[in-house]
Each structure stands twice: as structure tokens, then as C-alpha cells.
Design an enzyme around this catalytic site. Structure first.
Site, PDB file in Angstrom:
ATOM      1  N   SER A 166      34.611  37.064  41.458  1.00 28.46           N
ATOM      2  CA  SER A 166      33.759  36.342  40.517  1.00 28.46           C
ATOM      3  C   SER A 166      33.150  35.157  41.243  1.00 28.46           C
ATOM      4  O   SER A 166      33.701  34.673  42.238  1.00 28.46           O
ATOM      5  CB  SER A 166      34.591  35.842  39.326  1.00 28.46           C
ATOM      6  N   TYR A 184      41.915  31.089  35.331  1.00 21.92           N
ATOM      7  CA  TYR A 184      41.159  32.281  35.732  1.00 21.92           C
ATOM      8  C   TYR A 184      40.468  32.041  37.070  1.00 21.92           C
ATOM      9  O   TYR A 184      40.518  32.883  37.978  1.00 21.92           O
ATOM     10  CB  TYR A 184      40.131  32.629  34.654  1.00 21.92           C
ATOM     11  N   SER A 186      40.704  50.741  39.322  1.00 17.00           N
ATOM     12  CA  SER A 186      41.585  50.240  38.259  1.00 17.00           C
ATOM     13  C   SER A 186      40.745  49.619  37.144  1.00 17.00           C
ATOM     14  O   SER A 186      39.620  49.169  37.360  1.00 17.00           O
ATOM     15  CB  SER A 186      42.562  49.199  38.823  1.00 17.00           C
ATOM     16  N   CYS A 202      39.499  50.950  33.991  1.00 16.99           N
ATOM     17  CA  CYS A 202      38.313  51.751  33.643  1.00 16.99           C
ATOM     18  C   CYS A 202      38.179  52.053  32.155  1.00 16.99           C
ATOM     19  O   CYS A 202      37.362  52.899  31.787  1.00 16.99           O
ATOM     20  CB  CYS A 202      38.335  53.071  34.415  1.00 16.99           C
TER      21      CYS A 202
END
Length: 310
Positions: free
Chosen positions: A141, A154, A11, A13
Site C-alpha cells: 500500500s 495498518y 491469497s 480471493c
């Protein structure tokens, strides 16, 4: 006899990490992968198609997929016989003082980064369980390991991913399905550059002047220095993900940036979390010059990246 290529669904891209990963896997010299590179808006596919070159239409197919939409996910997967590797890469960022962020913007981060990933996993999991094999890769992350000031929402979305997929990994081992959380540090992309330019000019209504000054005078300069000093390219991160996908026993977690390792290590060294919070606070507010010096040393290799005993 060559083995059958594994189908990899990725997903997000249209640019950045997703684009680089799709191209790298599609151009694999051993032709181990059949890549389905997806994006929400197919009008942005030109850059991906150009980068794919001769692989386009052979080992790489471009498809529409909105991870926030059930119907879009169903339509995309209906065109794929089976998914061997799912790469949850689609994501959005959000930076700024909490008081100046709308609830809609915060909800959108979780809808994309967290619930979007879950929506895709729910769609591919029955087939993987039936075949008793599969690999789910999640682009997380380092902010899923440590909180970062003014990235509250985030970071929360990445913490949610870390907890969800670590929990799921225990069950899925029984079905021979592996989960890998890939944790980049700062990644230098056009998207990141545009985001930083937007927030630099934003007014963040409702934010008190003192907090706004901290954001503009402390966070933004520190963030720019961080990206300049230890930021990776999307290609570097994609190479790390490709190695994880090609592994016979994929790791649960993989940090991609060795130069960034000392920062999350502060949290691991002190289970109470105080060491990391106090150090980050002091570097940003009391010793910003020391922070900049440390980042430059990390960039040039003056400081050791390895923080654990051999």
C-alpha cells in the site's frame, strides 16, 4: 510450441483485488497461467466461481487457505506441485484512534498482513530456490511508504512488509527470484465501505473527546473525499498486478494510482519527513477546503500527476 502455464497462488480471493486478479489471470487469452485462488472461508467462493465462468476447473482452482494457520498453509501447498508466482494479497484493515483499539485487534492486523505473508513465503521459497526461478508479489500500500493519521497500525503492518521484502529481494536475486511490492492508493471495495460504516458508528472507548472529534469531523470526511476523488476499482489494481506478473523483469515497486503520486512524493522530496507531516497536518486541520479542492483537481486532471523531472 506453447510454454507450460505458470502456477499462480493467490491469497485472499473471496472478493476485491484478489478475486479480480484471479479471474483476469485465469481468463488470460494466451493461457499463460494456472491459477490457485484461495480464501480462508470457502463458503464465500460463489462470487469468485461466478466471475470465473468457463475458466473454473480449467485454468482456475479454488482452495482453502488461512494465512494465519501453519496447518492450513501446509495442506494447501501439499496439493500443488510447484508455485511459480505467489501473490500475497490477504489482508485486513484497522482504522480509528489508537486509544480505542484493542491489542487483540492490532495483533490480528500483523498476524494477517505481515506474518501471514511471511508464512506463505517460507512455504514456497525452498521450491523456488531449488528451481532457481520464481516471482513473489506482495500487495502492499502507499501506506507502506507514508503514514496516514488514524491508520497507524495498518500503516505499520505495510511498512513492515516493505522493509522485509526489500531486504529479502537482495538475497533472492542470486536465485533468480523476483519480488514485487505493488502499492495501491485508495481502493473502492465493498469491504472498505463496510469498514468505514462501522468505524463511523463506533464509540472507541478510552478515547478523549478531542481526539474523537478530530477522527469524526476531520479524518472521516477527508477520507470519504479521498476515495471519491482518486479511488481505484479492484479491477484497475488487478490489471496493474497482472502487468507486473507478465513482465520479463518485474519491478521491485509499482504504485498503481497515477493520480495519487503527488502525495507520497512529498515525503521523497524531503528526506527529513517534515514536509509530508506538516503538509498533511495543515491540509487536514487548517485548510480542509484546500484539501478537498486539491483532491477534486487530481480527480479531473487539473493538477499534473507527474512530479518528477523528465
Amino acid at each position: 510450441m506453447a510454454s507450460t502455464p505458470r502456477t499462480v497462488l493467490i491469497s485472499g480471493c473471496s472478493s476485491g483485488i484478489g478475486l479480480e486478479l484471479a479471474v483476469q489471470l485465469a481468463q488470460d487469452p494466451r493461457q499463460r497461467y494456472q491459477v490457485v485462488a484461495t480464501m480462508r472461508d470457502l463458503r464465500k467462493k460463489e462470487m469468485l466461481e461466478a466471475a470465473a465462468g468457463e475458466a473454473l476447473g480449467k485454468t482456475l482452482t479454488v482452495a482453502q487457505l488461512d494465512v494465519c494457520n501453519d496447518e492450513s498453509v501446509t495442506q494447501c501447498l501439499d496439493c500443488i506441485q510447484e508455485v511459480d508466482v505467489l501473490v500475497n494479497n490477504a489482508g485486513v484493515g484497522l482504522v480509528g484512534p489508537l486509544e480505542g483499539l484493542s491489542m487483540d485487534a492490532m495483533q490480528n492486523v500483523f498476524d494477517t498482513n505481515f506474518f501471514g505473508a511471511i508464512r506463505l513465503v517460507k512455504a514456497v521459497l525452498p521450491g523456488m530456490k531449488k528451481r532457481r526461478q520464481g516471482h513473489i508479489v506482495v500487495v502492499s500500500s502507499v501506506m507502506g511508504l507514508q503514514g496516514v493519521m488514524f491508520n497507524d497500525v495498518y500503516s505499520a503492518s505495510k511498512f513492515a512488509l516493505e522493509g522485509f521484502f526489500e531486504s529479502l529481494a537482495i538475497q533472492l536475486l542470486q536465485f533468480n527470484i523476483f519480488i514485487s511490492l505493488v502499492e495501491p492508493g485508495p481502493v473502492v471495495t465493498d469491504f472498505e465501505g463496510k469498514l468505514m460504516a462501522q468505524v463511523s458508528a463506533a464509540e472507541f472507548p478510552g478515547t478523549d473527546p478531542e481526539t474523537l472529534a478530530y477522527f469524526r469531523d476531520f479524518y472521516l470526511p477527508g477520507s470519504r473525499e479521498l476515495f471519491r476523488s482518486v479511488g481505484q476499482s479492484p479491477k484497475d489494481v488487478a490489471q496493474a498486478i497482472a502487468k507486473v506478473i507478465g513482465s520479463t523483469r518485474p519491478p521491485l515497486r509499482k504504485q498503481t494510482n497515477v493520480r495519487y503520486l503527488p502525495l507520497p512524493a512529498l515525503k521523497a522530496l524531503d528526506p527529513s519527513g517534515s514536509l509530508y507531516v506538516r503538509t498533511a497536518h495543515s491540509l487536514l486541520f487548517r485548510w480542509p477546503r484546500l484539501l478537498h479542492l486539491g483532491l477534486r483537481c487530481l480527480a479531473c486532471g487539473c493538477l499534473p500527476a507527474r512530479v518528477w523531472p523528465r
